[in-house]
Design a protein around this motif. Sequence first.
Motif, mmCIF file in Angstrom:
data_model
loop_
_atom_site.group_PDB
_atom_site.id
_atom_site.type_symbol
_atom_site.label_atom_id
_atom_site.label_comp_id
_atom_site.label_asym_id
_atom_site.label_seq_id
_atom_site.Cartn_x
_atom_site.Cartn_y
_atom_site.Cartn_z
ATOM 1 N N LEU A 1 0.605 -1.120 -0.140
ATOM 2 C CA LEU A 1 -0.062 -0.066 0.278
ATOM 3 C C LEU A 1 0.766 1.160 0.249
ATOM 4 O O LEU A 1 1.904 1.621 0.681
ATOM 5 C CB LEU A 1 -1.058 -0.016 1.287
ATOM 6 N N ALA A 2 0.993 2.080 -0.784
ATOM 7 C CA ALA A 2 1.774 3.039 -1.007
ATOM 8 C C ALA A 2 0.637 4.596 -1.155
ATOM 9 O O ALA A 2 -1.091 4.060 -1.766
ATOM 10 C CB ALA A 2 2.270 3.904 -1.930
ATOM 11 N N VAL A 3 1.169 5.798 -0.607
ATOM 12 C CA VAL A 3 -0.012 6.966 -0.157
ATOM 13 C C VAL A 3 0.659 8.409 -0.346
ATOM 14 O O VAL A 3 1.366 8.161 0.840
ATOM 15 C CB VAL A 3 -1.269 6.905 0.978
ATOM 16 N N MET A 4 -0.373 9.331 -1.203
ATOM 17 C CA MET A 4 0.534 10.663 -0.700
ATOM 18 C C MET A 4 -0.567 11.072 -0.282
ATOM 19 O O MET A 4 -1.589 11.383 -1.125
ATOM 20 C CB MET A 4 1.067 10.897 -1.601
ATOM 21 N N PHE A 5 0.024 11.916 0.656
ATOM 22 C CA PHE A 5 -1.244 12.649 1.510
ATOM 23 C C PHE A 5 -0.228 14.772 0.733
ATOM 24 O O PHE A 5 0.387 14.953 1.494
ATOM 25 C CB PHE A 5 -0.897 12.228 3.194
ATOM 26 N N ASP A 6 -1.132 15.267 0.224
ATOM 27 C CA ASP A 6 -0.338 16.877 0.048
ATOM 28 C C ASP A 6 -1.171 17.546 0.822
ATOM 29 O O ASP A 6 -2.681 17.842 0.362
ATOM 30 C CB ASP A 6 -0.757 16.669 -1.122
ATOM 31 N N GLY A 7 -0.274 18.633 1.875
ATOM 32 C CA GLY A 7 -1.782 18.435 2.569
ATOM 33 C C GLY A 7 -1.829 20.646 2.311
ATOM 34 O O GLY A 7 -1.990 21.365 2.621
ATOM 35 N N GLY A 8 -1.038 20.451 1.272
ATOM 36 C CA GLY A 8 -0.031 21.903 0.801
ATOM 37 C C GLY A 8 0.519 22.485 1.409
ATOM 38 O O GLY A 8 1.083 22.139 2.202
ATOM 39 N N GLY A 9 1.146 23.467 0.312
ATOM 40 C CA GLY A 9 2.691 24.267 -0.065
ATOM 41 C C GLY A 9 3.092 23.095 0.667
ATOM 42 O O GLY A 9 3.277 22.009 -0.938
ATOM 43 N N ASP A 10 4.086 23.134 1.243
ATOM 44 C CA ASP A 10 5.587 21.430 1.311
ATOM 45 C C ASP A 10 4.954 20.726 2.615
ATOM 46 O O ASP A 10 6.050 20.077 2.800
ATOM 47 C CB ASP A 10 6.371 22.654 2.001
ATOM 48 N N ASP A 11 3.684 20.568 2.993
ATOM 49 C CA ASP A 11 3.484 19.507 4.271
ATOM 50 C C ASP A 11 3.410 18.249 3.143
ATOM 51 O O ASP A 11 1.718 18.644 2.814
ATOM 52 C CB ASP A 11 1.991 19.795 4.854
ATOM 53 N N CYS A 12 3.566 17.199 2.654
ATOM 54 C CA CYS A 12 3.378 16.258 1.704
ATOM 55 C C CYS A 12 4.030 15.071 2.304
ATOM 56 O O CYS A 12 5.676 15.788 2.513
ATOM 57 C CB CYS A 12 4.193 16.744 0.567
ATOM 58 N N VAL A 13 3.903 14.822 2.297
ATOM 59 C CA VAL A 13 4.001 12.980 2.907
ATOM 60 C C VAL A 13 4.117 12.072 2.252
ATOM 61 O O VAL A 13 2.063 12.458 1.535
ATOM 62 C CB VAL A 13 2.903 12.516 4.139
ATOM 63 N N TYR A 14 4.789 10.741 1.468
ATOM 64 C CA TYR A 14 4.716 9.754 1.248
ATOM 65 C C TYR A 14 5.375 8.600 1.864
ATOM 66 O O TYR A 14 5.515 8.328 2.597
ATOM 67 C CB TYR A 14 5.167 9.720 -0.309
ATOM 68 N N PHE A 15 3.830 7.103 2.142
ATOM 69 C CA PHE A 15 3.907 6.893 2.953
ATOM 70 C C PHE A 15 3.736 5.832 2.604
ATOM 71 O O PHE A 15 3.115 5.379 1.363
ATOM 72 C CB PHE A 15 2.288 6.767 3.901
ATOM 73 N N ALA A 16 4.082 3.827 2.560
ATOM 74 C CA ALA A 16 4.516 3.095 1.714
ATOM 75 C C ALA A 16 4.252 2.181 2.906
ATOM 76 O O ALA A 16 5.418 1.390 3.312
ATOM 77 C CB ALA A 16 5.063 3.007 0.720
ATOM 78 N N ALA A 17 3.990 0.363 2.862
ATOM 79 C CA ALA A 17 3.814 -0.126 3.626
ATOM 80 C C ALA A 17 4.078 -1.410 2.720
ATOM 81 O O ALA A 17 3.206 -1.781 1.893
ATOM 82 C CB ALA A 17 2.971 -0.061 5.223
ATOM 83 N N ASN A 18 4.912 -2.033 3.012
ATOM 84 C CA ASN A 18 5.021 -3.661 1.610
ATOM 85 C C ASN A 18 5.275 -5.281 2.797
ATOM 86 O O ASN A 18 6.167 -5.076 3.734
ATOM 87 C CB ASN A 18 6.779 -3.352 1.692
ATOM 88 N N THR A 19 4.292 -5.649 3.076
ATOM 89 C CA THR A 19 4.286 -6.991 4.401
ATOM 90 C C THR A 19 4.690 -8.171 3.257
ATOM 91 O O THR A 19 4.181 -9.032 3.839
ATOM 92 C CB THR A 19 2.764 -6.789 4.751
ATOM 93 N N HIS A 20 4.775 -7.716 1.767
ATOM 94 C CA HIS A 20 5.504 -8.925 1.529
ATOM 95 C C HIS A 20 7.016 -9.391 2.125
ATOM 96 O O HIS A 20 7.297 -8.726 2.376
ATOM 97 C CB HIS A 20 5.354 -8.905 0.055
ATOM 98 N N TRP A 21 7.510 -10.468 1.766
ATOM 99 C CA TRP A 21 8.533 -11.441 1.971
ATOM 100 C C TRP A 21 9.961 -11.183 0.940
ATOM 101 O O TRP A 21 10.722 -11.313 1.101
ATOM 102 C CB TRP A 21 8.027 -12.678 2.184
ATOM 103 N N GLU A 22 8.950 -10.170 0.275
ATOM 104 C CA GLU A 22 10.559 -9.921 -1.114
ATOM 105 C C GLU A 22 10.660 -8.710 -1.020
ATOM 106 O O GLU A 22 9.732 -7.322 -0.877
ATOM 107 C CB GLU A 22 9.908 -10.384 -2.417
#
Length: 674
Positions: A591-612
């Motif tokens: 799962l990957a998501v980008m939270f864009d809060g406007g301006g410079d408040d931008c966060v990218y989150f990624a979670a990998n529960t695969h064994w590779e």
Amino acid sequence: MTVLEPIDAYPTQRIAGFPVRAGRSLPFGATRVPTNGNNTGINFSVFSNHATAMTLVLYKDGADEPMAELPFPESFKIGGVWSMTVFGLDPESLEYGYRADGPGPPFHPANVLADPYARLTTGCGEHRHRSRVPLDDFDWEDDRPPRIRHEDLVIYELHVRGFTAGADVSAPGTYAGLVEKIPYLVELGVNCVELMPVFEFDETDNINTGQNYWGYSPLGFFSPKASYAATGRHHMQVDEFKHLVKELHKAGIEVLLDVVFNHTGEGDERGPSISFKGLDNSTYYMLTPDGHHYNFSGTGNTLNCNHPVVRGFVLDCLRYWASEFHVDGFRFDLAAILGRGRGGELLHNPPLLESLAYDPVLRDCKLIAEAWDAAGLYQVGAFPDYCRWSEWNGRYRDTVRRFVKGDLGVTGELATRMLGSPDMYARRGTSATVNFVTCHDGFTLRDLVSYDHKHNEANGEHNRDGDSDNHSWNCGHEGETDDPAVLATRARQVRNALLILLSSWGVPMILAGDEAGRTQHGNNNAYCHDGPLTWFDWDLAAANAPLIRFVRRAIAFRRAHPVLRRGAPGGVSWHGVHAWAPDWSPHCRLLAVMFDGGGDDCVYFAANTHWEEHTLDLPAPPRGLAWHLFADTGAAPPMDAHEPGAEPPLADQGRVEIGPRSVLVLVTHEREQS
């Protein structure tokens, strides 16, 4: 100049050698009244709708036998309330109770009953459950509640005794001991503590271990737990608890109380008659047509919360803690019961829940429901909220656990949970969901990644107690091990769960000790153990300093980025291995998501529960900004998380590697000029 003398109460007759007069029906409990000179008066008021006679029993401090018993004259009764003002008493050396007589059991006039409204009790010592009158002389020094917005909270659930019982403090296991640990809480970054029950309860009412550690069997709802106070032997627990609240507020930390209004410690008809049962069993409890106790709480009895008298009792109690102790809110144990009627039926518009939501004294208090009960009623997402209530989100807990474990078909639901569970709380907003992965009830976070099965044999119930559906995974070995590969996987899994929690919209709650790797050795129902098994092991704080540093940085990162707390004005976009191309198929573990809060408040989150591991194509950051790495749980400490504001830029702005069973978080900063 004419001096006006105060109008004071005065006696009109004598009973058992004491000057008395008819008392005031309200407020209930024992209240000092103004008198001239040293002739101290105390007004005693107690409710019983079915008693035919009532006697006030007075003791000198610690005495075995009463110093006097004062029957209430019939003329001292108005409706179902018996009241009497007694003069010539020393409140600081006085203990009291009541004898109630009535038409058969459970009335037993030989029993001396505790006052349900007692603001101080003797606790569970030799003269247990006697009621007392506290002093009202505490100096709050202009205490101001922090008034933290829901979405800005980071809740830390702790047990008052267990948090410092094994700590190097002057009074371990007490309110005073907790005061000495406030700097630790501040450094960690939490801004709200949720205290497990601090109402007076019987610590010895467990038949298997002789210990009731958690305290979910209240007896003195207005009385701070005496044994949690270093000054409890001197009956100063009220002041000591107030001092704790004042010091937490000075540190910018709010105080929530875990309160239990679904049942009491008296059990069913076979249990002891300590207070409510002996005063008015059929008013205070839900009873079957044949007079037995309904047991929607799983503990023997169920309070009749929507009876007008009991509803008034609950409101009086919470108003007292909010006004006199300055607490900031309440978490309600098994709150679904509070919406049941006298026969257990589900009410469409529960009077108690509505009253709590609109009460003027409780207006600014946070109200959090454990929206289920022990009889199968599950109202998560459907609790009667009146635009005021938040909920422990059990679906969030289960989804995160299943995703981190690697279950299939969970990725899409995790996306929903991370956005504040809009399928359940869209109308109410993200502040309605209290997100958690672990709490006092169940595995600790370390045990969640160390055990496939519960190990509750020490509870004396042949491992039958406790939940068997834990969504846990031992990472290849059941219990303790020295296998480096297993330990490394467990360490990553712990960080994964914590980073997901602190990157989700809603109110995060952390179980005390999870940040230090606390274990209960697989016991997921440790309510009956008061010892090293359940205490915070402060040696772990040193041994697992890298994990504590990780949690501290993750909390600070959340605090630094409103987009993780209050939504994303610029939008939320979902991604997968390829940018802008999320994979919602049942077999996907990424799962990957980008939270864009406007301006410079931008966060990218990624979670990998695969064994590779996977190589992720990154979405382009907003114009003029570049991706920087905040956290990567696949990296070895201290590179698993950087100090917020000092995150290093990615060498490759177009792609990033995410390791097996790992979570990473990126943040934008201004692009460095070459």
